[in-house]
Design an enzyme around this catalytic site. Structure first.
Site: not given
Length: 477
Positions: A119, A263
């Site tokens: 990220e 995720e």
């Protein structure tokens, strides 16, 4: 009268289970004060039929434990290495040699992906990794290609769903954020040209957490809320978010780019909506959806998803929220939290627990009964929580209903356990004492820590947020 299943139906159930197992992986994080030995974790993966795992680094101890397991692996490059790998191709070659190809022997590790960063484009990073990420991605993929493994192992970037947005709040309005659209278009076209996937993290829980007006039922998969977009109905935020990305990729010129959800999960503590009941509700609906192979309205068929996460991590940053340390399907010690059916057939049962975990002695650290003026304890509680994990004491959490003395004892015990039950860790200027009677109260677990398989990670300043929280708690009691 019970009727036996025909061979055809038995075969169909086995086939569905096998297909679902191939589509679902788990994230295995290691930001824990007391690590379970990697070989035990690999055993847990195999015992529960998990065939894919996503890591957050390429630690040789962890990766080597996966050798011969038959489990597909995504190794990772932490964000703090992106500048190093972006500035020199030779560094990327060395990284691939040390962390990928050395594991690719007969009976070795089945590495399929290299995650370049984690990220890295979060707005919270203020653009820190905006420049080095794409060059690092290109260098790693080139190194994989030159090592002769690029056809099997692909480099990609796990991204948060905040890299795209929708002005209309509907999937069809999806597009990359304006401040990074040019960069993202280059990245997705590079991924497409290398047959690499787009990896995105989608969290329905966060939609509920960040927006008090978010429709509760829309975070789950059993209906109750819906939106309609260009004649397409969405009954849950997961599908809507996923298809927002589908629209975004279409506008970027790569409509068929493979998508992997890196995720997806639900925490069990640390917030009023983070509990075992809601986690089970979320997973039950999600696995049934996966078993049906319906995909999303714009991408029907099998989805590739990694659950977050496999095991709780008590050292994760709580900047996003106190729930961050409670995403695991399993507790810190490898014990399952709730019944679940990974095949989506609704036959919920407790997953197979970790085997061979050793615990510290059965003793707890609690507030001394002789202490009458508990106002003097506040600085010690503040210190204990700043150097351990008191996230279960927050509003709506599992230990929220403790009285003041219970809060103090919980904080003392967490510090005591985090420090391997050192005698000096249960002193607090004479305010605490060790006991052999289980100090747990109701649904609030006072844990006994396990014997760590690895060196304890250093506690950072990020725990300070819990300290301030405890002082506020004292002020209210």
């Amino acid at each position: 009268m019970a009727r036996a299943l025909s061979p055809t139906w038995v075969f169909a159930i086995i086939l569905v289970s096998a297909n679902l197992a191939d589509a679902i992986g788990v994230n295995w994080g290691t930001q824990s004060s007391h690590l379970i030995h990697p070989s035990i974790v690999v055993g847990m993966l195999k015992d529960n039929g998990i065939k894919k795992v996503k890591l957050f680094d390429a630690d040789s101890w962890t990766v080597s434990a996966l050798a011969g397991s038959g489990i597909e692996v995504m190794v990772a490059i932490p964000n703090n290495q992106l500048v190093h790998l972006s500035g020199s191709y030779s560094h990327a070659k060395d990284w691939v040699k040390e962390n990928v190809t050395k594991h690719l022997y007969s009976g070795g590790v089945d590495i399929r992906y290299v995650a370049v960063g984690n990220e890295p484009f979060l707005t919270a990073y203020n653009g820190t990794y905006m420049k080095p990420t794409f060059p690092a991605l290109k260098n790693i993929q080139k190194a994989l290609d030159e090592a002769g493994v690029g056809n099997k192992i692909k480099a990609t970037i796990p991204l948060n769903a905040d890299v795209y947005e929708s002005a209309s709040n509907k999937p069809s309005g999806g597009d990359f954020r304006k401040d990074m659209k040019s960069l993202m278009v280059q990245i997705v076209q590079f991924l497409h040209s290398n047959d690499a996937p787009f990896v995105v993290n989608i969290y329905p829980f966060l939609s509920l957490y960040l927006n008090p007006n978010f429709p509760f039922d829309f975070a789950f998969f059993d209906g109750g809320s819906s939106i309609t977009d260009k004649g397409v109905q969405y009954s849950n935020v997961f599908d809507a978010n996923y298809d927002t990305l589908v629209w975004t990729l279409k506008k970027a010129g790569v409509p068929d780019l493979k998508i992997i959800v890196g995720e997806n999960g639900w925490p069990t503590d640390g917030d009023k909506n983070a509990n075992v009941q809601y986690a089970r509700k979320f997973y039950d609906g999600f696995f049934k959806k996966m078993a049906n192979n319906k995909g999303t309205p714009l991408r029907p068929g099998k989805l590739d998803v990694y659950l977050f996460s496999f095991i709780d991590e008590d050292m994760k940053s709580i900047d996003p929220g106190r729930f961050e340390r409670h995403w695991g399907i399993f507790r810190y010690d490898g014990q399952p939290k709730f019944e679940i059916d990974f095949t989506g057939q609704g036959n919920d049962k407790f997953p197979v627990a970790a085997k061979g975990v050793q615990y510290l002695p059965s003793q707890w650290c609690v507030l001394n009964n002789d202490v009458k003026n508990i106002s003097v304890v506040a600085p010690d509680v503040d210190y204990a929580c700043s150097n351990s994990d008191c996230t279960s004491l927050g509003y709506g959490s599992s230990c929220n209903k403790l009285d003041t003395r219970g809060n103090i004892s919980y904080a003392f015990n967490m510090y005591f356990q985090m420090n391997d039950q050192d005698v000096q860790a249960c002193d607090f200027n004479g305010l605490a004492k060790r006991v052999t009677q289980n100090a747990s109260q109701g649904n609030c677990l006072f844990p006994i820590q396990i014997m760590s398989a690895g060196e304890r990670l250093k506690l950072g300043s990020r725990a300070g947020a819990v300290a301030g929280f405890l002082l506020i708690l004292f002020a209210l009691l």
